[in-house]
Design an enzyme around this catalytic site. Structure first.
Site, mmCIF file in Angstrom:
data_model
loop_
_atom_site.group_PDB
_atom_site.id
_atom_site.type_symbol
_atom_site.label_atom_id
_atom_site.label_comp_id
_atom_site.label_asym_id
_atom_site.label_seq_id
_atom_site.Cartn_x
_atom_site.Cartn_y
_atom_site.Cartn_z
ATOM 1 N N CYS A 188 0.839 -1.193 0.000
ATOM 2 C CA CYS A 188 0.000 0.000 0.000
ATOM 3 C C CYS A 188 0.877 1.248 0.000
ATOM 4 O O CYS A 188 2.037 1.220 0.448
ATOM 5 C CB CYS A 188 -0.900 -0.027 1.242
ATOM 6 S SG CYS A 188 -2.092 1.340 1.308
ATOM 7 N N ARG A 248 3.353 4.178 6.356
ATOM 8 C CA ARG A 248 3.853 3.371 7.472
ATOM 9 C C ARG A 248 4.283 1.964 7.052
ATOM 10 O O ARG A 248 4.731 1.176 7.902
ATOM 11 C CB ARG A 248 2.747 3.275 8.545
ATOM 12 C CG ARG A 248 2.323 4.635 9.066
ATOM 13 C CD ARG A 248 1.042 4.580 9.857
ATOM 14 N NE ARG A 248 -0.153 4.443 9.023
ATOM 15 C CZ ARG A 248 -1.396 4.600 9.461
ATOM 16 N NH1 ARG A 248 -1.616 4.903 10.726
ATOM 17 N NH2 ARG A 248 -2.424 4.448 8.649
ATOM 18 N N ASP A 265 0.452 3.710 1.853
ATOM 19 C CA ASP A 265 0.507 4.197 3.243
ATOM 20 C C ASP A 265 1.948 4.427 3.703
ATOM 21 O O ASP A 265 2.820 3.589 3.501
ATOM 22 C CB ASP A 265 -0.186 3.155 4.124
ATOM 23 C CG ASP A 265 -0.459 3.638 5.544
ATOM 24 O OD1 ASP A 265 0.515 3.949 6.256
ATOM 25 O OD2 ASP A 265 -1.624 3.681 5.929
ATOM 26 N N CYS A 269 -5.983 0.167 7.141
ATOM 27 C CA CYS A 269 -5.837 0.625 5.765
ATOM 28 C C CYS A 269 -6.984 1.554 5.395
ATOM 29 O O CYS A 269 -8.151 1.160 5.391
ATOM 30 C CB CYS A 269 -5.789 -0.563 4.811
ATOM 31 S SG CYS A 269 -5.564 -0.068 3.089
ATOM 32 N N HIS A 279 -2.399 -4.423 4.997
ATOM 33 C CA HIS A 279 -1.954 -3.948 6.318
ATOM 34 C C HIS A 279 -3.103 -3.446 7.177
ATOM 35 O O HIS A 279 -4.199 -3.177 6.680
ATOM 36 C CB HIS A 279 -0.887 -2.849 6.156
ATOM 37 C CG HIS A 279 -1.447 -1.539 5.671
ATOM 38 N ND1 HIS A 279 -1.816 -0.515 6.527
ATOM 39 C CD2 HIS A 279 -1.726 -1.085 4.436
ATOM 40 C CE1 HIS A 279 -2.277 0.512 5.821
ATOM 41 N NE2 HIS A 279 -2.236 0.190 4.557
#
Lengths: 277, 244
Positions: A109, A113, A111, A172, A169
């Protein structure tokens, strides 16, 4: 309201000037007092309150961080990489300058993190990485969302990677967005919701299998089920199907949980049989 | 095949199955040790930070980079968890708004309108396979998915062939890597919610070029104010820097 007026009157009576800090402090104390009163009446709300306070603390902490100088941030990052990694590994980087031969194609993703270079410690040269919202893979299409197909074709046919891993993850935003689309299908975004609906089959499955779980638990289930939908969609790409049938390519699903610090990894049970001649 | 040949075939099949199982096992162990290394060296040592991150991400950067295994921005620019929302696609391409939905603009919409990042950084790089494919394409459609995607950079190829016609193919590819990057920066402004924030000074657009042969990084920023003042659609940049 009654509480704040009473306090103001008291301070006025004793001739105390209320400063800006005092006012801010009063608002905060007032808010906490109201919350405490509510929790004393409804103790079962304690867990929900704790979670929301935790989130608020994190948001305030992040929002209060110093503004960055973007140029300085890039400069520091690059010079550190050059000194600590590039110059200390001349053989590796010399080879990489000629060609790359990664063994992995990884979908992760976007994202901030969940970068696979951190989570799975991938070094330069090890993994061809595609990052998009919720690490989704649409089914084979010559024109729509062709960026994904281009990456898979490049990695499988040109680079000859040996493994494709799709990593979902926790928390999300893309999956949460998918699960939040109302049943009548009305969307409010230009591109995001059309994209995440690639994994509608995951949403349907999770909703059908639900045993009264919370929305948050349903989202977690959907994060994992969406990985399986993407793995299934991978097989609609002829060159992926061929390589899997020849056993030169393995497909893996994974889920990184950064709340609990865990990583799940799985295979799909694929029964690929060669086409009869 | 006689009986001995058949037995040999069986043994070969069994060996292959064992080898596959070993390969699978090795891969599993490799991935396990990678994750445990991250958990020990980064996660557990910064637990409070990761717990805060688990609640909310507020990255200041959105980065668009190529999927090439050699150019991960977390490695080359040291972005740590929470710092950069990232898109990685073939040849770090951003298509214009009018081309319709792509994986890239779905992520752009999220980063700009929901996360409200302050910087978009598009990073190109040397020896880009996607750009090479763009420069090598013949006119007839080959049915290749790679070409269906990189053809979005065809204006960059046309400009390159005009500007760099005297150079050899490798040098032309290098020119196109930067030309395509600049086209992507301009394409970002075709998104109304991006242009709005850029015009208000809430969002900066930067280009970056990583040369992994010399190990240098060049960076420049789109000068929106000057583009508007001069009334031009052509890219104007400022704050150009090179680190090598």
């Amino acid at each position: 309201m009654a509480t704040s007026i009473k306090k103001c009157m008291m301070l006025c009576c004793i001739g105390h000037t209320v400063s800006k800090e005092d006012m801010a402090g009063q608002s905060y104390e007032e808010a906490i007092a109201e919350l405490n009163k509510l929790l004393s009446e409804k103790a079962d709300l304690g867990g929900v309150a704790a979670a929301k306070i935790k989130q608020l603390t994190a948001e305030l902490s992040a929002a209060g961080s110093k503004p960055i100088n973007s140029d300085e941030r890039i400069r520091t990052g690059f010079t550190q990489f050059k000194k600590e990694k590039f110059e200390k590994n001349p053989d590796l980087f010399g080879k990489l300058a000629e060609a790359q031969s990664p063994k992995f194609l990884v979908f992760a993703c976007s994202d901030s993190r969940v970068c696979p270079s951190h989570v799975l410690n991938f070094q330069p040269g090890e993994a061809f990485v595609v990052r998009n919202i919720a690490s989704m893979i649409p089914p084979y299409d010559q024109t729509k969302y062709s960026g994904t197909g281009a990456a898979i074709e490049y990695a499988v046919v040109h680079l000859k990677v040996e493994n494709i891993m799709v990593i979902g993850h926790s928390c999300c935003g893309g999956i949460k967005g998918l699960m939040s689309i109302p049943d009548d299908g009305t969307t409010s975004s230009e591109f995001i919701e059309s994209w995440v609906q690639i994994c509608n089959p995951a949403k349907s499955k999770v909703k059908a299998d639900t045993k009264g779980q919370s929305f948050s638990e349903l989202c977690t289930n959907c994060e994992k089920e969406a990985v399986n939908v993407s793995l299934g969609n991978l097989l609609t790409y002829p060159f992926v199907r061929d390589a899997v049938a020849k056993k030169t390519l393995a497909l893996k699903g994974a889920h990184y949980d950064f709340v609990n610090g865990s990583f799940d990894l799985w295979d799909l049970d694929l029964k690929i049989s060669p086409l009869p001649l | 095949m006689g009986p001995s040949g058949f037995t040999q075939q069986q043994e070969n099949n069994n060996q292959e199955t064992v080898t596959e199982a070993e390969k699978g096992h090795d891969l599993f162990n490799d991935l396990k040790s990678r994750f445990l290394s991250f958990k020990k060296n980064k996660y557990m040592g910064n637990l409070e930070h990761f717990q805060n991150l688990a609640q909310v991400q507020l990255p200041k950067f959105m980065v668009i980079a190529c999927g090439d295994s050699r150019v991960c921005p977390s490695n080359i620019l040291g972005f740590q968890p929470g710092e950069a929302f990232m898109i990685r696609n073939v040849a770090n391409l951003v298509t214009p708004f009018e081309n319709g939905p792509t994986e890239t603009n779905a992520a752009l919409e999220f980063a700009v309108t929901t996360l409200r990042v302050e910087n978009i950084l598009v990073i190109g790089h040397s020896c880009c396979g996607g750009i090479r494919a763009l420069m090598s394409m013949q006119d007839d459609a080959s049915g290749s998915l790679l070409e269906s995607w990189v053809v979005a950079g065809k204006n960059a190829r046309i400009k390159t062939e005009t500007a760099a016609s005297g150079l050899d193919f490798d040098q032309q590819c290098r020119h196109c890597e930067k030309e395509s990057l600049n086209h992507s920066l301009l394409n970002l402004l075709t998104y109304p919610w991006i242009e709005e924030r850029v015009s208000k000074g809430e969002l900066l657009i930067h280009g970056g070029y990583y040369d992994f042969i010399e190990c240098s990084f060049e960076k420049w920023t789109l000068d929106y104010l000057k583009m508007k003042t001069e009334g031009t659609d052509m890219l104007v940049v400022k704050d150009r820097m090179v680190w090598c």
